[in-house]
Each structure stands twice: as C-alpha cells, then as structure tokens.
Write a protein that holds these residues in place. Structure first.
Motif, mmCIF file in Angstrom:
data_model
loop_
_atom_site.group_PDB
_atom_site.id
_atom_site.type_symbol
_atom_site.label_atom_id
_atom_site.label_comp_id
_atom_site.label_asym_id
_atom_site.label_seq_id
_atom_site.Cartn_x
_atom_site.Cartn_y
_atom_site.Cartn_z
ATOM 1 N N TYR A 1 0.829 -1.200 0.000
ATOM 2 C CA TYR A 1 0.000 0.000 0.000
ATOM 3 C C TYR A 1 0.866 1.255 0.000
ATOM 4 O O TYR A 1 0.578 2.212 -0.715
ATOM 5 C CB TYR A 1 -0.926 -0.007 1.215
ATOM 6 N N ARG A 2 1.940 1.270 0.777
ATOM 7 C CA ARG A 2 2.815 2.450 0.821
ATOM 8 C C ARG A 2 3.521 2.676 -0.510
ATOM 9 O O ARG A 2 3.625 3.811 -0.976
ATOM 10 C CB ARG A 2 3.838 2.290 1.939
ATOM 11 N N ILE A 3 4.022 1.610 -1.114
ATOM 12 C CA ILE A 3 4.692 1.753 -2.407
ATOM 13 C C ILE A 3 3.711 2.264 -3.454
ATOM 14 O O ILE A 3 4.032 3.160 -4.242
ATOM 15 C CB ILE A 3 5.334 0.413 -2.829
ATOM 16 N N SER A 4 2.510 1.732 -3.460
ATOM 17 C CA SER A 4 1.484 2.195 -4.395
ATOM 18 C C SER A 4 1.137 3.656 -4.144
ATOM 19 O O SER A 4 0.967 4.431 -5.081
ATOM 20 C CB SER A 4 0.233 1.337 -4.272
ATOM 21 N N PHE A 5 1.039 4.018 -2.879
ATOM 22 C CA PHE A 5 0.737 5.402 -2.514
ATOM 23 C C PHE A 5 1.829 6.344 -3.003
ATOM 24 O O PHE A 5 1.550 7.402 -3.564
ATOM 25 C CB PHE A 5 0.565 5.490 -0.996
ATOM 26 N N TRP A 6 3.085 5.962 -2.812
ATOM 27 C CA TRP A 6 4.205 6.804 -3.235
ATOM 28 C C TRP A 6 4.239 6.959 -4.754
ATOM 29 O O TRP A 6 4.464 8.065 -5.260
ATOM 30 C CB TRP A 6 5.525 6.232 -2.747
ATOM 31 N N LEU A 7 4.040 5.866 -5.480
ATOM 32 C CA LEU A 7 4.072 5.952 -6.936
ATOM 33 C C LEU A 7 2.893 6.756 -7.479
ATOM 34 O O LEU A 7 3.051 7.526 -8.438
ATOM 35 C CB LEU A 7 4.112 4.562 -7.556
ATOM 36 N N CYS A 8 1.724 6.596 -6.889
ATOM 37 C CA CYS A 8 0.566 7.393 -7.327
ATOM 38 C C CYS A 8 0.770 8.869 -7.009
ATOM 39 O O CYS A 8 0.387 9.739 -7.800
ATOM 40 C CB CYS A 8 -0.713 6.882 -6.680
ATOM 41 N N LEU B 1 0.898 11.905 -9.728
ATOM 42 C CA LEU B 1 0.115 13.130 -9.622
ATOM 43 C C LEU B 1 1.015 14.355 -9.665
ATOM 44 O O LEU B 1 0.655 15.379 -10.267
ATOM 45 C CB LEU B 1 -0.724 13.126 -8.343
ATOM 46 N N ALA B 2 2.196 14.278 -9.071
ATOM 47 C CA ALA B 2 3.145 15.390 -9.135
ATOM 48 C C ALA B 2 3.575 15.649 -10.576
ATOM 49 O O ALA B 2 3.680 16.804 -11.002
ATOM 50 C CB ALA B 2 4.359 15.097 -8.261
ATOM 51 N N VAL B 3 3.797 14.598 -11.330
ATOM 52 C CA VAL B 3 4.162 14.758 -12.743
ATOM 53 C C VAL B 3 3.002 15.374 -13.521
ATOM 54 O O VAL B 3 3.198 16.244 -14.376
ATOM 55 C CB VAL B 3 4.591 13.405 -13.351
ATOM 56 N N PHE C 1 8.962 11.890 -17.707
ATOM 57 C CA PHE C 1 8.269 11.342 -16.544
ATOM 58 C C PHE C 1 6.790 11.115 -16.801
ATOM 59 O O PHE C 1 6.183 10.252 -16.170
ATOM 60 C CB PHE C 1 8.502 12.223 -15.309
ATOM 61 N N SER C 2 6.193 11.865 -17.727
ATOM 62 C CA SER C 2 4.799 11.590 -18.095
ATOM 63 C C SER C 2 4.682 10.234 -18.761
ATOM 64 O O SER C 2 3.774 9.448 -18.444
ATOM 65 C CB SER C 2 4.274 12.668 -19.038
ATOM 66 N N ASN C 3 5.579 9.952 -19.671
ATOM 67 C CA ASN C 3 5.556 8.645 -20.336
ATOM 68 C C ASN C 3 5.861 7.515 -19.358
ATOM 69 O O ASN C 3 5.225 6.463 -19.395
ATOM 70 C CB ASN C 3 6.533 8.620 -21.498
ATOM 71 N N LEU C 4 6.836 7.720 -18.485
ATOM 72 C CA LEU C 4 7.134 6.700 -17.471
ATOM 73 C C LEU C 4 5.941 6.471 -16.553
ATOM 74 O O LEU C 4 5.606 5.331 -16.231
ATOM 75 C CB LEU C 4 8.353 7.112 -16.647
ATOM 76 N N SER C 5 5.298 7.546 -16.139
ATOM 77 C CA SER C 5 4.156 7.415 -15.241
ATOM 78 C C SER C 5 2.991 6.707 -15.914
ATOM 79 O O SER C 5 2.359 5.835 -15.323
ATOM 80 C CB SER C 5 3.701 8.795 -14.761
ATOM 81 N N LEU C 6 2.721 7.090 -17.154
ATOM 82 C CA LEU C 6 1.562 6.544 -17.849
ATOM 83 C C LEU C 6 1.749 5.090 -18.259
ATOM 84 O O LEU C 6 0.823 4.279 -18.132
ATOM 85 C CB LEU C 6 1.253 7.394 -19.083
ATOM 86 N N PHE C 7 2.931 4.744 -18.724
ATOM 87 C CA PHE C 7 3.138 3.406 -19.276
ATOM 88 C C PHE C 7 3.871 2.439 -18.350
ATOM 89 O O PHE C 7 3.868 1.233 -18.607
ATOM 90 C CB PHE C 7 3.878 3.492 -20.612
ATOM 91 N N ILE C 8 4.510 2.932 -17.311
ATOM 92 C CA ILE C 8 5.262 2.051 -16.413
ATOM 93 C C ILE C 8 4.705 2.096 -14.988
ATOM 94 O O ILE C 8 4.292 1.069 -14.443
ATOM 95 C CB ILE C 8 6.772 2.411 -16.394
ATOM 96 N N PHE C 9 4.695 3.275 -14.366
ATOM 97 C CA PHE C 9 4.367 3.360 -12.945
ATOM 98 C C PHE C 9 2.916 3.008 -12.639
ATOM 99 O O PHE C 9 2.646 2.222 -11.728
ATOM 100 C CB PHE C 9 4.685 4.751 -12.396
ATOM 101 N N LEU C 10 1.970 3.607 -13.356
ATOM 102 C CA LEU C 10 0.561 3.345 -13.050
ATOM 103 C C LEU C 10 0.154 1.893 -13.313
ATOM 104 O O LEU C 10 -0.520 1.290 -12.467
ATOM 105 C CB LEU C 10 -0.340 4.320 -13.798
#
Length: 192
Positions: free
Chosen positions: A63-70, A74-76, A121-130
């Motif tokens: 849950y914490r890792i998911s919270f940090w990545l989300c 959102l920051a990106v 970071f938008s591409n990383l967030s959209l295609f990797i992190f989320l």
C-alpha cells in the motif's frame, strides 16, 4: 594561447554551473510538486477501510509503495499542467527584464529541460508506474512460492511483460491488417 585555454575553461565552468543550477531547480520543483500531491492524495484517500492497515506487513508495504508511486504520478501531472503557463510567464519576464541579474537563471535551456523532464516522466508514469501500481496492488505472488514482497514483484513483472507483449503483437497485427507501411514502429525487430 593562455587566453584561449582560459576562455575554454571559463566556458566549461559556466556550462557546469548552468547544469548544476538547472538540476537543483528541477529537484526543488519536483519536491514541491510531490509535497503538494502528497497533501492532495492524503486529503482524498479513504481512511475508513481497515484492510489497508491490516496486520500483514506485506500489505502495508504494498500500500505504501502504491501510494508513493501514485503521488509521484500526480506530481508529474501537476507539472505537466503547469508547464505551459510557466513557460509563457518566464518568456514574458525575460522580455520585460532582459538584463536583470535576478532573472538571468531563467533561460531557454532551463525551460527546454523542464519540457524534456516532464515528457519523460509523463511517459514513465503513464506506461510504467501506473500499470505497475495496479498490478502490484492486485498481486498475491505465484502459487507454490514463498509469500512476501519479492514474490509479488515477480508476479507483477511477469504479468506486466506479458501485457506488453500482447499489446506489441496486437499493434503489429492491426498495422498489418490496415496496411500501414509508413508507420515503422517495429524497426527494432528488423535485425532479428
């Protein structure tokens, strides 16, 4: 001869200072955006569910890792939303005060670097992190393996790779069906 060496040294030193200054500004900006995103996500997350804070340490860590990545995602997104107004405002400030010592740091290299970092970071967030966050929070680990975070990471990684392969193959099939020859998305497969 000495003047040329001194001029080259001064130019390298100036380039080094500009790069360090830009990285410090990027770091301060992402810290500010992350903090604001943390406040927003903390404000709107549900606190009435007991299963988020269960006695299982692995669930709490997931849950914490998911919270940090989300929160980072959102920051990106906040940075991407503010990028165009900041670019316009910085251009206007540079036009109004071209010789000011206090706005000398605000140059085109800084703005271009901001655009590059936001797109990366938008591409990383959209295609990797989320996708990773979603698959990681839903994973339980492979059957027959020890329970723990590492088993969940392995399962998430395998499912993520399988999904990427399915999307890649589906894209290849659709481009072959619709006859898109000028779209060379699979140029890296030509060497195989």
């Amino acid at each position: 001869m000495e003047e040329e060496e001194e001029e080259v040294t001064d130019l390298k030193l100036q380039l080094f200072h500009n790069t360090v200054r830009e990285h410090i500004i990027f770091l301060l900006l992402i810290i500010l955006l992350y903090f604001s995103s943390y406040v927003i996500v903390s404000r709107f997350r549900r606190r009435d569910r007991d299963d988020l804070y269960s006695n299982d340490e692995d669930e709490v860590l997931v849950y914490r890792i998911s919270f940090w990545l989300c929160t980072f995602t959102l920051a990106v997104a906040e940075g991407a939303a503010m990028l165009l107004p900041v670019s316009i405002a910085s251009n206007e400030v540079l036009l109004l005060y071209p010789n000011s010592y206090y706005v000398k740091w605000l140059n085109s290299s800084l703005i271009q670097g901001l655009w590059n970092h936001v797109f990366l970071f938008s591409n990383l967030s959209l295609f990797i992190f989320l996708p990773f966050v979603y698959l990681f929070s839903e994973s339980t680990g492979f059957v027959g393996h020890k329970k723990g975070i590492l088993a969940r990471v392995y399962e998430t990684f395998i499912v993520f790779v399988l999904m990427a392969i399915i999307v890649l193959v589906l894209t290849a099939v659709l481009s072959a069906v619709f006859g898109i020859e000028k779209f060379q998305f699979f140029w890296f497969l030509n060497g195989i």
